[in-house]
Scaffold this active site. Structure first.
Site, PDB file in Angstrom:
ATOM      1  N   ASN A   1       0.877  -1.340   0.088  1.00  0.00           N
ATOM      2  CA  ASN A   1       0.001   0.024   0.097  1.00  0.00           C
ATOM      3  C   ASN A   1       0.691   1.255   0.083  1.00  0.00           C
ATOM      4  OD1 ASN A   1      -1.614  -2.052   2.068  1.00  0.00           O
ATOM      5  ND2 ASN A   1      -2.523  -1.511   0.294  1.00  0.00           N
TER       6      ASN A   1
ATOM      7  N   ARG B   1       4.569   7.452  -1.014  1.00  0.00           N
ATOM      8  CA  ARG B   1       3.091   7.786  -0.682  1.00  0.00           C
ATOM      9  C   ARG B   1       2.311   6.691  -0.279  1.00  0.00           C
ATOM     10  NH1 ARG B   1       0.696   9.659  -5.223  1.00  0.00           N
ATOM     11  NH2 ARG B   1       2.232   8.560  -6.616  1.00  0.00           N
ATOM     12  N   VAL B   2       1.448   7.109   0.809  1.00  0.00           N
ATOM     13  CA  VAL B   2       0.902   6.394   1.313  1.00  0.00           C
ATOM     14  C   VAL B   2      -0.620   5.975   0.804  1.00  0.00           C
ATOM     15  CG1 VAL B   2      -0.099   5.178   3.590  1.00  0.00           C
ATOM     16  CG2 VAL B   2       2.052   6.619   3.488  1.00  0.00           C
ATOM     17  N   CYS B   3      -0.836   4.678   0.453  1.00  0.00           N
ATOM     18  CA  CYS B   3      -2.282   4.683  -0.139  1.00  0.00           C
ATOM     19  C   CYS B   3      -3.264   4.068   0.793  1.00  0.00           C
ATOM     20  CB  CYS B   3      -2.221   3.785  -1.493  1.00  0.00           C
ATOM     21  SG  CYS B   3      -3.675   3.466  -2.211  1.00  0.00           S
ATOM     22  N   ILE B   4      -3.917   4.854   1.809  1.00  0.00           N
ATOM     23  CA  ILE B   4      -4.743   4.233   2.460  1.00  0.00           C
ATOM     24  C   ILE B   4      -6.212   4.974   2.525  1.00  0.00           C
ATOM     25  CG2 ILE B   4      -3.635   3.153   4.404  1.00  0.00           C
ATOM     26  CD1 ILE B   4      -3.754   5.561   6.043  1.00  0.00           C
TER      27      ILE B   4
END
Lengths: 166, 540
Positions: A81, A87-90
């Site tokens: 993720n 970059r964080v994808c949540i």
């Protein structure tokens, strides 16, 4: 609306310093600009990220908390993720209107009642339990599914790297 | 790009430029003194001082003032000298700008510098068009005069832009010392004073030697500058009051502040847009340049301004609708409820002296709730969907397709920000229906551009082979730009439905699979199992 955003960020910073959650440190990089924070996250225990100290940067929009901040790891990461650039994808970092496919239910997305603390806690739980359905890093997602031991080996290598151990 | 080219040009640094300018100036002064020493110059000299010469001659040991005056006259007459004088004026202006920057701003940030550079070249470009395209100035004197006017104007508007950027930056920090606010406000006041002085100047000029048209051209620019400066100042004052002055009575000021800021922004933006619009219309109408490049540029600008005005008004309608809706449906919480709640507002984390109550009994500040409802229609705390004038639509999710023009293809979203930053569907389960309808409305207008779309999708897919093409196509339909779609993919806005990722991977021939989809006509994607993906092609 930078005034209200500023006050809210100051309140959050105060709360985080007075009452820090376990394994998380966060605050403005520079007192002159409260809209850029740095966070230190320790890898959750009992996972392959255990023991690591991961650094991340949070950039807040001027209309925070109406819009979510952007979060990006500044250390090397390998996780389903997290994009290759960190970059964080949540889902809670996604603004309510952002998902054209209706793929995430809006209950999981950003709302002004979220906070830096909640974001960072979600990131910790994301480290512990990757969601391989939204593939920000397809290679990592595939490896997580198919070759768990290799994934753990890479994660351990990254943990050592964050601690400065070769 | 011309700008990149200009960046690479060896521009001399300021010190060198100043030195050279001073050297040239002193050379030309020396040259001029040599000339006026020559008595022949006097006889050659034109009519201007036919009278004064008689007065000067008797007093041969001339006073220094007289000497200076002659020197100046001579320099104005000599073309070489006048150019050095103009050069010197620019040099002084740049030095002045530098010292103001040192005094007020200190080191400029990268974004400020970038804005400044963009604005500068923009200004130069438009004024060049204006002077040579619209006014069609023929004589050198006039060009020089206009040049001087626009230099002053451009200088002030650059400073004003810089102040605006710096204000936005300073408002990010709680610890800015008071004197830097004071200096910035001082500079803004000075800009305002100078712009009103310039307005007076051109009003005075209209009585003597310029036509009314010229006056209108000049005044519009001054008014624009003045209004922009006032806007920044007002926002600044509100901000300062909010963060400092209201430290003791923050709660009291809170409720007033939201609408105050909003209306300040609204009014000044509308004034600026309207004046700019009229200014451009005026240029187009009075310059009789209907078939030229200049008119093209002005028309493009007019179109942009028109859409901006439209956007602003739509946004304001939305604002009013939300306000109205809130007042009708969500009552103010009573004192008992407030006391019982005893919690802070969940949006701004500040104490609530007054609050609005949602049907789910959650309390929020009036203005906090308002700004949230402008972009979303659920309760921030519990996500209860709030129906915003959409009750009839909720009951009938199958909306008959209405003829839609591309400009309002998002018409189904009740809250739409035309800058594309965020739009909202009011029910989570509704978003599929919304996109369905939008695409169906669009498909006819887009039919002829389908091959173009395919080409664009192919380009995107070369970069991101793991994204299915119909997802990319769908995003391209909305963005209509490869760059935006790539941006969306990078931002993670465009998520891959998981079953689509899994398919090629399960077959473990991802590369060939993808290249197959590359060349397949898009209709063949129809056999995708999820009905949602049939939507873009449903009408074929």
């Amino acid at each position: 609306m930078a005034g209200s955003a500023l006050r809210r960020l100051m309140a959050e910073y105060k709360q985080l310093t007075l009452n820090p959650p376990e394994g998380i440190i966060a605050g403005p990089i520079n007192e002159e600009n409260f809209f850029e924070w740095e966070a230190l996250i320790t890898g959750p225990e009992g996972t392959c990220f255990e023991g690591g100290i991961f650094t991340a940067k949070l950039i807040f929009p001027p209309d925070y908390p109406l819009s979510p901040p952007k979060m990006q790891f500044t250390c090397e990461m390998f996780h389903p993720n997290i994009y290759a650039d960190g970059r964080v994808c949540i889902s809670i970092l996604h603004a309510p209107g952002d998902d054209p496919m209706g793929y995430e239910s809006s209950a999981e997305r950003w709302s002004p009642v979220q906070s830096v603390e909640k974001i960072l806690l979600s990131v910790v739980s994301m480290l512990a339990e990757p969601n391989d359905e939204s593939g920000a890093n397809v290679d990592a997602a595939k490896m997580w599914r198919e070759d768990r031991s290799e994934f753990e080996r890479i994660a351990q290598k990254l943990v050592r790297k964050t601690l400065g151990i070769p | 790009m011309p700008m990149e080219f200009l960046d690479r040009l060896p521009v001399p640094n300021l010190r060198l430029y100043t030195t050279i300018s001073f050297a040239i100036l002193s050379c030309s002064i020396y040259y001029a003194t040599q000339i006026i020493k020559d008595p022949a110059w006097r006889t050659n000299h034109t009519h201007i001082d036919a009278i004064t010469r008689d007065e000067i001659n008797p007093t041969d040991p001339r006073s220094l003032g007289m000497h200076f005056k002659e020197l100046l006259e001579c320099m104005v007459d000599e073309p070489v000298c006048i150019w050095t004088l103009i050069n010197m004026a620019y040099c002084v202006l740049i030095l002045l700008g530098k010292s103001i920057q040192k005094l007020v701003f200190g080191e400029l940030r990268v974004s400020e510098r970038q804005h400044l550079k963009d604005k500068f070249w923009n200004f130069v470009f438009y004024k060049f068009i204006f002077v040579f395209g619209v006014l069609n100035v023929q004589y050198m004197d006039e060009v020089v005069l206009w040049w001087a006017w626009f230099t002053a104007l451009g200088f002030l508007s650059l400073l004003s832009q810089l102040c605006k950027d710096r204000f936005e930056y300073l408002s990010f920090s709680p610890t800015t010392p008071g004197w830097s606010h004071a200096r910035l406000l001082g500079l803004l006041a000075a800009i305002l004073a100078l712009s009103s002085f310039m307005l007076l100047l051109c009003t005075a000029a209209v009585f003597f030697f310029i036509s009314f048209n010229t006056f209108a051209f000049m005044a519009a620019e001054c008014i624009l500058l003045g209004v922009r400066t006032i806007h920044v100042m007002l926002r600044y004052v509100i901000h300062l009051y909010d963060t400092r002055g209201a430290g003791t009575s923050a709660q009291r000021s809170w409720d007033k502040r939201g609408p105050l800021t909003y209306y300040t922004d609204l009014i000044s933006e509308l004034i600026v847009l309207a004046v700019d619009f009229l200014h451009h219309c005026h240029m187009l109408l009075w310059s009789n340049i209907f078939l030229s490049m200049a008119s093209l540029v002005i028309c493009m600008q007019l179109r942009y301004l028109f859409y901006e005005i439209q956007r602003r008004i739509t946004k304001h309608r939305n604002y009013l609708a939300v306000l109205n809706h809130m007042e009708q449906n969500y009552p103010m919480a009573s004192q008992d409820e407030l006391a019982e709640n005893s919690d802070n507002c969940a949006i701004c984390w500040e104490k609530m002296e007054s609050a609005r109550k949602l049907p789910c009994a959650h309390l929020f500040h009036n203005s906090c709730l308002q700004s949230w409802l402008e972009q979303d229609t659920s309760c921030p705390t519990c996500r209860l969907a709030l129906s915003m004038q959409a009750n009839h639509r909720e009951n009938t999710p199958e909306i008959p397709p209405e003829p839609q023009t591309p400009t309002r293809r998002n018409g189904n979203h009740f809250f739409l920000f035309l800058d594309g930053s965020r739009y909202v569907s009011w029910l989570p389960s509704f978003s599929v229906e919304v996109s369905h309808n939008r695409l169906r409305g669009n498909i006819s207008t887009l039919a002829h551009t389908n091959s173009q779309m395919d080409a664009m999708a192919r380009q995107v897919q070369q970069l991101f082979p793991h994204y299915p093409r119909n997802v990319i196509l769908e995003d391209l339909r909305m963005t209509r730009s490869i760059e935006w779609t790539i941006e969306n993919i990078l931002d993670g806005v465009l998520t891959i439905p998981h079953h689509v990722i899994e398919e090629p991977q399960a077959e473990s021939v991802p590369q060939t699979q993808m290249s197959m989809t590359n060349i397949m006509p898009s209709s063949s994607v129809q056999n995708s199992s999820d009905p949602r993906f049939d939507i873009p092609f449903a009408d074929r």
